[in-house]
Design a protein around this motif. Structure first.
Motif, mmCIF file in Angstrom:
data_model
loop_
_atom_site.group_PDB
_atom_site.id
_atom_site.type_symbol
_atom_site.label_atom_id
_atom_site.label_comp_id
_atom_site.label_asym_id
_atom_site.label_seq_id
_atom_site.Cartn_x
_atom_site.Cartn_y
_atom_site.Cartn_z
ATOM 1 N N LYS A 1 14.489 28.403 52.109
ATOM 2 C CA LYS A 1 14.911 27.408 51.107
ATOM 3 C C LYS A 1 15.217 26.084 51.792
ATOM 4 N N THR A 2 14.712 25.001 51.222
ATOM 5 C CA THR A 2 14.971 23.671 51.762
ATOM 6 C C THR A 2 16.360 23.209 51.311
ATOM 7 N N PRO A 3 16.934 22.196 51.984
ATOM 8 C CA PRO A 3 18.217 21.654 51.539
ATOM 9 C C PRO A 3 18.174 21.197 50.085
ATOM 10 N N THR A 4 17.023 20.625 49.671
ATOM 11 C CA THR A 4 16.884 20.168 48.276
ATOM 12 C C THR A 4 16.955 21.346 47.318
ATOM 13 N N GLU A 5 16.229 22.436 47.647
ATOM 14 C CA GLU A 5 16.242 23.635 46.792
ATOM 15 C C GLU A 5 17.646 24.215 46.693
ATOM 16 N N GLN A 6 18.337 24.267 47.843
ATOM 17 C CA GLN A 6 19.701 24.813 47.850
ATOM 18 C C GLN A 6 20.621 23.961 46.971
ATOM 19 N N PHE A 7 20.436 22.637 47.047
ATOM 20 C CA PHE A 7 21.244 21.730 46.226
ATOM 21 C C PHE A 7 20.960 21.963 44.739
ATOM 22 N N ILE A 8 19.647 22.081 44.382
ATOM 23 C CA ILE A 8 19.269 22.295 42.979
ATOM 24 C C ILE A 8 19.876 23.588 42.444
ATOM 25 N N ASN A 9 19.785 24.654 43.253
ATOM 26 C CA ASN A 9 20.326 25.951 42.816
ATOM 27 C C ASN A 9 21.843 25.884 42.609
#
Length: 688
Positions: free
Chosen positions: A292-300
């Motif tokens: 998971k990218t930092p962006t994906e982690q933030f979105i989740n």
């Protein structure tokens, strides 16, 4: 650990919920569901029947090896059929509603709602009892609310549009997955094994080291090996991304998964398939989807708080206007239900994964292995790239750059002395001798002078070949001294050939600069990326190579630990990537924010770095950076669209213009746009 394929997995948050439930089973603690790859990894001791039940409760199914067939096609067809019938019933009821009895219209609407939204209802109701609020819960509340106030027409339209939205979500993700699966299908399944002069077709997983296999024209090479018989050209695009075929003859290395273009090759296997370059590549590409990218982690994380926030807003919309501003309860209850639908974070959650899978797939097609979404994202943010010199900007092979000839015996004597040597510099000199077509005799006697060079006798005359120390017995004239100083100033390594009285000539040897290095540096500079060369070589050689390739700055005479310090210094002023061969530069590769290795399938390169250039040259590096930048731009655009469309829809509640169908269309529109924009990354185009 066992790995299974999952069908019907179209929702990232649902995948996370199912993973949590599976982890509570006996032997399920290590379970991991990859939404991007649509796969489940679980301990072999876990109860698969219970796992299947958990997946089935969310409309997904586990596919075991025995069941492998086109389940996704069947699942999609069923969904399409139900949506088609629902839409037909809906249109039929609208057209003939005036002539239908009210009860018949309600039955038709209810049937259409059930067929298009039954999975959502089941999941939503279960979540309500557990007080778990996600997309399905929001939709269930909205639909039950709409039905309770008699909005049958709108409730049906919302159910159909939401079903269509889910179908499109699944379709977008499936398209990205299939593109990845197509890439992974390059692995051969069988091989022709030659044993005791008998040919036998066997599965590739039974091949062992030193087995001899036969590969005919058009067939895939089963595993890494060495050609023992035959001449052919081989298409290595699956490994290196290079479209041009590579000529292969006896003793040439070949890679599993590459294709024999013509002729017949006999190959001695050097690695079992599971240890081959191709197997490692396929494993890395699959693993890359799961990070998971930092962006994906933030979105989740954002989606976790966003859904309850939307529910609070919905309640406020339902209650505040009637309580304090004289609004009617029915109108604002309806508006509150519309807010719930607007709040579905489907498009937001899909903003990143389709783009990430598309970017990894596109780079893999070009022979660039990105080991995870996080590295793909980071590559697009790089401001400085540090290059090792030997084997990265240069070929890492000696090359005779200049010849100064004082006597016409130079090439023939050099050939006589060097023709049997396996030393890299001797091979470079022999290449020049052969190119010039110079004939030579065999040397009678060869003696190695440690730290100096070679002493040899040719046709009864003694000759010396080596550095300046090998000819200390001579008095150099001014011309020779001037030429030596000039060649050394150019950063060349000198090989001097002389007899007992005269210098016959000088070979100026260098590490040949890669053909593409200068063009790559130009493209990186145009992209606003600073280029730095770090080398352990001496200053003159470093300056020469730096000028030839056009790096922004260079640093010479560096020990491995000094390279690490330079990388740390560069890291202070931006995001730094280090490119090296994956062996000598391991410490610097580890310290840099991004480690990129020159590869062509070498184990050390694949294991060391975050990104591997399988072509073993820098040619595709600007393309990889361009793709990564596009992925980052697409993700930002997707997030803006997903939130922007929802914000516009929410603002419509102020004048009371928001309707259920506008709400669902805003969510569906965002989902369609996000999916289509993400899939454009897969489209090949010439990167300038």
């Amino acid at each position: 650990m066992k790995e299974y394929k999952i069908e019907g997995l179209s929702c990232a948050s649902c995948a996370a919920d199912m993973e949590e439930k599976i982890k509570k089973l006996d032997h399920g603690e290590s379970a991991a569901i990859s939404f991007n790859a649509s796969k489940l990894k679980i301990d072999e001791g876990a109860n698969i029947s219970k796992v299947k039940k958990i997946l089935a409760s969310d409309g997904a199914s586990l596919i075991t090896n025995e069941e492998q067939h086109d389940h996704s096609h069947t699942h999609n067809n069923k969904l399409k059929l139900f949506l088609g019938i629902s839409t037909g019933l809906f249109l039929l009821t609208i057209i003939f509603e005036a002539s239908f009895p009210n009860i018949l219209s309600v039955i038709f609407y209810l049937t259409a709602i059930t067929m298009s939204g039954y999975q959502t209802f089941i999941k939503g109701l279960k979540n309500l009892f557990r007080l778990k609020f996600n997309i399905d819960t929001l939709m269930t509340i909205a639909l039950v609310g709409a039905i309770s106030i008699g909005e049958w027409k709108e409730a049906t339209l919302v159910a159909i549009l939401f079903g269509f939205n889910e179908y499109l979500e699944g379709l977008g993700m499936e398209k990205a997955r299939k593109s990845m699966e197509k890439l992974l299908k390059v692995a051969p399944k069988e091989a022709v094994l030659i044993k005791d002069e008998v040919e036998k077709v066997v599965p590739i997983d039974v091949l062992q080291k030193d087995d001899i296999v036969l590969v005919k024209s058009g067939e895939k090479i089963p595993s890494d090996g060495i050609v023992v018989d035959g001449i052919s050209s081989v298409n290595e695009a699956a490994i290196t991304g290079e479209s041009l075929p590579v000529e292969k003859e006896v003793n040439a290395e070949v890679f599993g998964g590459s294709i024999n273009n013509e002729g017949v090759l006999k190959i001695k296997i050097t690695k079992a398939f599971e240890d081959s370059s191709l197997a490692k590549i396929l494993h890395l590409v699959q693993e890359a989807q799961e990070t998971k990218t930092p962006t994906e982690q933030f979105i989740n994380k954002f989606a976790k708080y966003y859904t309850p926030f939307i529910m609070i807003i919905s309640v406020l919309v339902m209650t505040l206007p009637p309580l304090f501003f004289g609004g009617t309860w029915g109108t604002w209850f309806y508006q509150g239900l519309a807010v719930l639908i607007v709040g579905c974070p489907c498009a937001l959650i899909l903003s990143s994964p389709i783009a990430i899978v598309s970017g990894i797939t596109r780079n893999a097609r070009n022979g660039i292995l990105v080991k995870g979404g996080v590295f793909l994202e980071q590559l697009g943010k790089i401001t400085t790239i540090a290059f090792d010199k030997t084997g990265t900007l240069t070929k890492g092979e000696p090359h005779v750059e200049k010849i100064v000839e004082y006597d016409n015996r130079l090439l023939s004597i050099a050939g006589a002395v060097e023709n049997k040597s396996s030393h890299p510099i001797a091979k470079a000199i022999m290449k020049k001798v052969e190119e010039a077509g110079a004939g030579f005799s065999e040397s009678d006697e060869i003696k190695t002078l440690s730290g100096r060079g070679i002493e040899a006798t040719v046709d009864g005359i003694k000759y010396f070949l080596g550095n300046e120390k090998s000819i200390e017995h001579l008095n150099f004239n001014e011309e020779v001294l001037r030429d030596i100083d000039e060649l050394k100033a150019q950063g060349l390594t000198l090989v001097i050939v002389a007899d007992l009285e005269h210098v016959l000539g000088i070979f100026g040897v260098s590490d040949e600069v890669r053909q593409e290095s200068k063009a790559v540096m130009d493209k990186l500079r145009q992209a606003g990326i600073k280029t730095v060369m770090l080398t352990g070589d001496h200053i003159q050689t470093a300056k020469k190579v730096a000028n030839q390739v056009g790096v922004s700055e260079s640093h010479a005479n560096l020990l491995p630990e000094q390279k690490v310090e330079k990388i740390k210094t560069l890291n202070e002023n931006g995001s730094v990537a280090m490119i090296g061969d994956g062996i000598n530069d391991a410490p610097a590769l580890a310290v840099a924010e991004l480690g990129i290795a020159m590869g062509k399938g070498t184990d050390s390169a694949i294991e060391t770095a975050d990104i591997v250039l399988m072509q073993d040259h820098l040619g595709k590096l600007p393309s990889a950076i361009s793709i990564s930048k596009k992925v980052n731009k697409v993700i930002k655009l997707n997030i803006s669209l997903a939130l922007g469309l929802k914000l516009i829809a929410l603002l419509l509640t102020i004048p009371g213009w928001l309707t259920l169908w506008i709400a669902i269309l805003s969510d569906m529109g965002a989902t369609i746009l996000v999916s289509l924009i993400s899939l454009t990354i897969l489209i090949e185009n010439k990167v300038k």
